[in-house]
Scaffold this active site. Structure first.
Site, PDB file in Angstrom:
ATOM      1  N   GLU A  52      19.405 -67.826 -49.444  1.00 54.59           N
ATOM      2  CA  GLU A  52      18.147 -68.550 -49.645  1.00 54.59           C
ATOM      3  C   GLU A  52      18.362 -70.012 -49.288  1.00 54.59           C
ATOM      4  O   GLU A  52      19.485 -70.508 -49.371  1.00 54.59           O
ATOM      5  CB  GLU A  52      17.661 -68.452 -51.105  1.00 54.59           C
ATOM      6  N   HIS A 100       1.241 -62.921 -63.563  1.00 55.83           N
ATOM      7  CA  HIS A 100       1.960 -64.021 -62.914  1.00 55.83           C
ATOM      8  C   HIS A 100       1.353 -64.417 -61.576  1.00 55.83           C
ATOM      9  O   HIS A 100       1.984 -65.094 -60.771  1.00 55.83           O
ATOM     10  CB  HIS A 100       3.447 -63.689 -62.776  1.00 55.83           C
ATOM     11  N   ASP A 104      13.260 -63.452 -57.213  1.00 54.33           N
ATOM     12  CA  ASP A 104      14.087 -64.476 -57.881  1.00 54.33           C
ATOM     13  C   ASP A 104      13.917 -64.384 -59.393  1.00 54.33           C
ATOM     14  O   ASP A 104      14.856 -64.547 -60.154  1.00 54.33           O
ATOM     15  CB  ASP A 104      13.639 -65.882 -57.455  1.00 54.33           C
TER      16      ASP A 104
HETATM   17  P1  FAD Z   1      -0.304 -59.627 -61.770  1.00 55.31           P
HETATM   18  O1  FAD Z   1      -0.452 -61.092 -61.575  1.00 55.31           O
HETATM   19  O2  FAD Z   1      -0.625 -59.085 -63.089  1.00 55.31           O
HETATM   20  O3  FAD Z   1      -1.147 -58.859 -60.628  1.00 55.31           O
HETATM   21  C1  FAD Z   1      -1.043 -59.220 -59.271  1.00 55.31           C
HETATM   22  C2  FAD Z   1      -1.905 -58.315 -58.384  1.00 55.31           C
HETATM   23  O4  FAD Z   1      -1.375 -57.004 -58.406  1.00 55.31           O
HETATM   24  C3  FAD Z   1      -3.345 -58.190 -58.862  1.00 55.31           C
HETATM   25  O5  FAD Z   1      -4.170 -58.022 -57.759  1.00 55.31           O
HETATM   26  C4  FAD Z   1      -3.331 -56.932 -59.697  1.00 55.31           C
HETATM   27  O6  FAD Z   1      -4.606 -56.354 -59.768  1.00 55.31           O
HETATM   28  C5  FAD Z   1      -2.327 -56.087 -58.917  1.00 55.31           C
HETATM   29  N1  FAD Z   1      -1.590 -55.149 -59.776  1.00 55.31           N
HETATM   30  C6  FAD Z   1      -0.920 -55.405 -60.909  1.00 55.31           C
HETATM   31  N2  FAD Z   1      -0.328 -54.281 -61.370  1.00 55.31           N
HETATM   32  C7  FAD Z   1      -0.641 -53.299 -60.488  1.00 55.31           C
HETATM   33  C8  FAD Z   1      -0.340 -51.915 -60.392  1.00 55.31           C
HETATM   34  N3  FAD Z   1       0.401 -51.296 -61.320  1.00 55.31           N
HETATM   35  N4  FAD Z   1      -0.818 -51.233 -59.347  1.00 55.31           N
HETATM   36  C9  FAD Z   1      -1.570 -51.815 -58.388  1.00 55.31           C
HETATM   37  N5  FAD Z   1      -1.902 -53.121 -58.444  1.00 55.31           N
HETATM   38  C10 FAD Z   1      -1.433 -53.858 -59.465  1.00 55.31           C
HETATM   39  N6  FAD Z   1       7.228 -63.123 -55.860  1.00 55.31           N
HETATM   40  C11 FAD Z   1       8.232 -62.762 -55.042  1.00 55.31           C
HETATM   41  O7  FAD Z   1       8.041 -61.977 -54.116  1.00 55.31           O
HETATM   42  N7  FAD Z   1       9.500 -63.260 -55.231  1.00 55.31           N
HETATM   43  C12 FAD Z   1       9.791 -64.105 -56.260  1.00 55.31           C
HETATM   44  O8  FAD Z   1      10.936 -64.518 -56.381  1.00 55.31           O
HETATM   45  C13 FAD Z   1       8.753 -64.471 -57.146  1.00 55.31           C
HETATM   46  N8  FAD Z   1       8.994 -65.278 -58.193  1.00 55.31           N
HETATM   47  C14 FAD Z   1       7.988 -65.633 -59.027  1.00 55.31           C
HETATM   48  C15 FAD Z   1       8.266 -66.478 -60.114  1.00 55.31           C
HETATM   49  C16 FAD Z   1       7.263 -66.863 -60.968  1.00 55.31           C
HETATM   50  C17 FAD Z   1       7.592 -67.756 -62.139  1.00 55.31           C
HETATM   51  C18 FAD Z   1       5.932 -66.433 -60.712  1.00 55.31           C
HETATM   52  C19 FAD Z   1       4.818 -66.914 -61.578  1.00 55.31           C
HETATM   53  C20 FAD Z   1       5.633 -65.599 -59.637  1.00 55.31           C
HETATM   54  C21 FAD Z   1       6.651 -65.191 -58.782  1.00 55.31           C
HETATM   55  N9  FAD Z   1       6.412 -64.342 -57.700  1.00 55.31           N
HETATM   56  C22 FAD Z   1       7.447 -63.970 -56.884  1.00 55.31           C
HETATM   57  C23 FAD Z   1       5.056 -63.843 -57.398  1.00 55.31           C
HETATM   58  C24 FAD Z   1       4.828 -62.475 -58.012  1.00 55.31           C
HETATM   59  O9  FAD Z   1       5.571 -61.478 -57.347  1.00 55.31           O
HETATM   60  C25 FAD Z   1       3.363 -62.033 -57.917  1.00 55.31           C
HETATM   61  O10 FAD Z   1       2.525 -63.001 -58.471  1.00 55.31           O
HETATM   62  C26 FAD Z   1       3.162 -60.703 -58.625  1.00 55.31           C
HETATM   63  O11 FAD Z   1       1.876 -60.217 -58.372  1.00 55.31           O
HETATM   64  C27 FAD Z   1       3.337 -60.909 -60.096  1.00 55.31           C
HETATM   65  O12 FAD Z   1       3.434 -59.680 -60.770  1.00 55.31           O
HETATM   66  P2  FAD Z   1       2.561 -59.454 -62.070  1.00 55.31           P
HETATM   67  O13 FAD Z   1       3.068 -58.233 -62.693  1.00 55.31           O
HETATM   68  O14 FAD Z   1       2.512 -60.654 -62.930  1.00 55.31           O
HETATM   69  O15 FAD Z   1       1.165 -59.191 -61.335  1.00 55.31           O
END
Ligand code: FAD
Length: 478
Positions: free
Chosen positions: A231, A59, A119
Site C-alpha cells: 500500500e 460504514h 484495511d
Molecule cells: P453498509 O454501509 O451498511 O452498506 C453499504 C451498502 O451495501 C448499502 O448499499 C447496503 O444497502 C448494502 N448492503 C449491506 N449489507 C448487504 C448485504 N448483506 N447484501 C447486499 N447489500 C448489502 N472499503 C474497502 O474496500 N477497504 C477498506 O480498507 C475500507 N476501510 C474502511 C474503513 C472505515 C473506517 C470505513 C468507514 C469504511 C471503509 N471501507 C473500506 C468502506 C466499506 O467497505 C464500505 O463502506 C462498506 O459498504 C461498509 O460495509 P458495511 O457493512 O458498513 O455496509
C-alpha cells in the site's frame, strides 16, 4: 420484528459519514431469513411497493445504506448467522451480516485465513461484497469480490437463490460490486489458505513521486519475492505520518520524517508499506535493495498476522459532531503525472496554505485489473494498472465538511476536464446521468439485471440509481 421507536429509526438514519440523514418508517431486526423473505413478499405485493435497504455495519459515508419515505431498513447484524470453517475443503461459509473481523478470528482458530482483506475489519461481509473490498493484498489476491466461491442471495423478487460462477451466474456476478441493487447477500463462501503466523511490516519513505510509483509498480509486478501486501500513502504537514488509522512510527522516526518534510519544496512525502508473511526475511532484504526510497528511511516491524490485519481503528466515528466527507477514486496509470501536478501539488499540497483544517489520511496504491472479473458489476478504469486514492477526511461541523467537498469536487472537475478516466470507488452521485456515465459499457447490463432481479426497484435506494432524488442536480457530483 419491525421497530418504529425513535431510537431505532434515528440509528438507522445515520451512518459513519454523518453527512446525510434519511429516516425510514421502520427497522426490521430479522432473526431468520424468513423474516426478510416475508418483508420482501409484502412489499412486492403492495400496489406501491416500499423500499427495503439492508444495512450491514452502516460504514457508508453518504447514506448508501439509508432509506427514507416509507422504507424499511433491515438491520442485518441481528441475524447472527453462523460462520463455519471447512479447513480441509478450503473455504469459510459466512453470513452476509457477519464482519471480516469475525471471519478472521473463526478461520485462524482452524489454522486458515482468506487472502484478501480490507484495511479495517469491522465491516460486514455483505457490505464489502456489494462494493469491492480492497486493501494492500488486492494486487495479488484480487479484491474481496474476486474471492467468492458461492453465495446465497435474497433477490428483490423475494426469492432465496444459491448462485456461483456455475449456477445462476448472472445473479452471482450482478451482486458482486452491485451496491445492494439486486439482492441481499445472506451467505458467502470464501476461499481460505493456511494462515500465516507472522508479518514483516515495512514502511519506506520517498521524496520523489516518480520513484514512489515506479517502486510500487515494481512491487506489484515482480515475479520473485512477491510481497503479500503493498500500500502507499501521501504524507504532508496536513496529513501526518501517524494518524487515526495508524500509529506505526516512534517519536524518533516521526522527527526524522518531519525534518525531511521541511526540506522538501513540494511539501509532499510518500510512503510505501510492504508486508511479507512468514519466512520472508531474506526475500525482504533483496527486495529492498532494488528500491529507490530515501536512504536511511526504511522502518521494519515484526508483528503477529492477526495483529497486522487488525491494525486499523475506525477513527473518531463515535464523536457526534464529526463527519467524514471521504472520496475514493480509481486513477488510471496513464493519467498519473497529470494527476500528480493537478491534484497532489495544486490541490492537496496547496491546501496547507489555504486552511488550517487537517486533511486526514491519504492513501494511494496500485491495483491490477486482471484480478477483477469484468462480468461483475464493479467498475474500474480501462487499464491494467490503476491506483486507489483514498481521501479520508474528518471534519467538524458543516462548514468544514463543505471545505472538503469543494476539494473533492475540484479533483473530479480536474479529471473530467483533462479526460483522466477515473472511477469512483464507493461511488456517490446525484443524478441518473452520472450513474450511466459511471457504469459506461456496463450500464445496459446493470439496468437489465435490475429489471430481472428487482423489477419493483425495492432494494438499496440510498444510492439513488433507480429512484432519482426529488431535487436533480445534473452534472454536479457532490
Ligand atoms: P453498509 O454501509 O451498511 O452498506 C453499504 C451498502 O451495501 C448499502 O448499499 C447496503 O444497502 C448494502 N448492503 C449491506 N449489507 C448487504 C448485504 N448483506 N447484501 C447486499 N447489500 C448489502 N472499503 C474497502 O474496500 N477497504 C477498506 O480498507 C475500507 N476501510 C474502511 C474503513 C472505515 C473506517 C470505513 C468507514 C469504511 C471503509 N471501507 C473500506 C468502506 C466499506 O467497505 C464500505 O463502506 C462498506 O459498504 C461498509 O460495509 P458495511 O457493512 O458498513 O455496509
Amino acid at each position: 420484528r419491525l421497530h418504529t421507536d425513535t431510537d431505532s429509526l434515528s440509528r438507522a438514519s445515520a451512518d459513519y459519514g454523518n453527512l446525510i440523514r434519511e429516516t425510514p418508517s421502520a427497522v426490521l431486526r430479522p432473526s431468520s431469513l424468513d423474516d426478510i423473505l416475508t418483508l420482501l413478499e409484502f412489499s412486492n405485493n403492495c400496489s406501491a411497493p416500499f423500499h427495503v435497504s439492508p444495512r450491514g455495519r452502516g460504514h457508508s459515508v453518504r447514506g448508501q445504506a439509508a432509506a427514507g419515505g416509507g422504507a424499511v431498513v433491515v438491520d442485518m447484524a441481528s441475524l447472527g448467522s453462523p460462520i463455519s470453517v471447512d479447513a480441509s475443503g478450503g473455504y469459510v461459509d459466512v453470513g452476509g451480516d457477519r464482519t471480516w473481523d469475525e471471519v478472521l478470528r473463526a478461520a485462524v482458530r482452524e489454522g486458515v485465513a482468506p487472502g484478501s482483506w480490507t484495511d479495517y475489519l469491522h465491516l460486514s461481509v455483505g457490505g464489502t461484497l456489494s462494493n469491492g473490498g480492497i486493501s494492500g493484498q488486492s494486487f495479488r489476491y484480487g479484491p474481496q469480490i474476486s474471492n467468492v466461491l458461492e453465495m446465497d442471495v435474497i433477490t428483490g423478487n423475494g426469492e432465496l437463490v444459491t448462485c456461483s460462477p456455475e449456477r445462476n451466474s448472472d445473479l452471482f456476478y450482478a451482486v458482486l460490486g452491485g451496491l445492494g441493487q439486486f439482492g441481499i447477500i445472506t451467505r458467502a463462501r470464501i476461499p481460505v489458505q493456511p494462515a500465516p503466523t507472522r508479518a514483516k511490516w515495512v514502511r519506506l519513505i520517498y521524496n520523489d513521486f516518480r520513484n514512489f510509483t515506479k517502486d510500487q509498480e515494481h512491487l506489484i509486478s515482480t515475479t520473485t519475492n512477491v510481497p503479500n501486501y503493498v500500500e502507499g500513502s501521501i504524507i504532508t504537514s496536513h496529513s501526518p505520518a501517524n494518524n487515526w488509522r495508524s500509529s506505526y512510527y516512534s517519536p524518533t522516526q516521526l522527527s526524522k520524517i518531519a525534518s525531511l518534510l521541511r526540506e522538501t519544496p513540494t511539501g509532499l512525502l510518500y510512503s510505501i508499506e510492504i508486508v511479507m508473511y512468514d519466512g520472508g526475511d531474506r526475500d525482504l532484504e533483496s527486495l529492498l535493495r532494488n528500491l529507490d526510497f530515501v536512504p536511511g528511511m526504511a522502518f521494519v516491524k515484526d508483528v503477529g498476522f492477526v495483529d497486522f490485519l487488525s491494525r486499523v481503528g475506525n477513527g473518531a466515528a463515535e464523536e457526534e459532531d464529526v463527519s467524514h466527507p471521504w472520496m475514493n477514486l480509481f486513477v488510471p496509470k496513464s493519467g498519473l503525472m497529470e494527476f500528480y501536478d493537478g491534484v497532489f501539488v495544486d490541490v492537496i499540497a496547496a491546501h496547507r496554505h489555504a486552511t488550517t483544517t487537517p486533511f486526514g489520511p491519504i492513501l494511494f496504491y496500485p491495483l491490477r485489473r486482471n484480478k477483477w472479473d469484468d462480468r461483475m458489476s464493479a467498475v474500474t478504469p480501462p487499464e491494467e494498472i490503476f491506483y486507489a486514492l483514498g481521501l479520508l477526511h474528518s471534519s467538524r461541523g458543516q462548514r468544514e465538511a463543505a471545505i472538503f467537498d469543494r476539494v473533492n469536487a475540484k479533483i473530479m472537475e480536474f479529471c473530467n476536464k483533462r479526460g483522466i478516466e477515473t472511477k469512483q470507488y464507493l461511488p456517490y452521485y446525484k443524478s441518473p446521468a452520472n450513474w450511466a456515465a459511471h457504469y459506461g459499457q456496463k450500464w445496459e447490463d446493470f439496468q437489465r439485471r435490475k429489471k430481472t432481479f428487482d423489477p419493483n426497484r425495492i432494494l438499496s435506494p440510498g444510492h439513488f440509481i433507480f429512484n432519482p432524488r426529488d431535487e436533480q442536480e445534473e452534472g454536479d457530483v457532490w
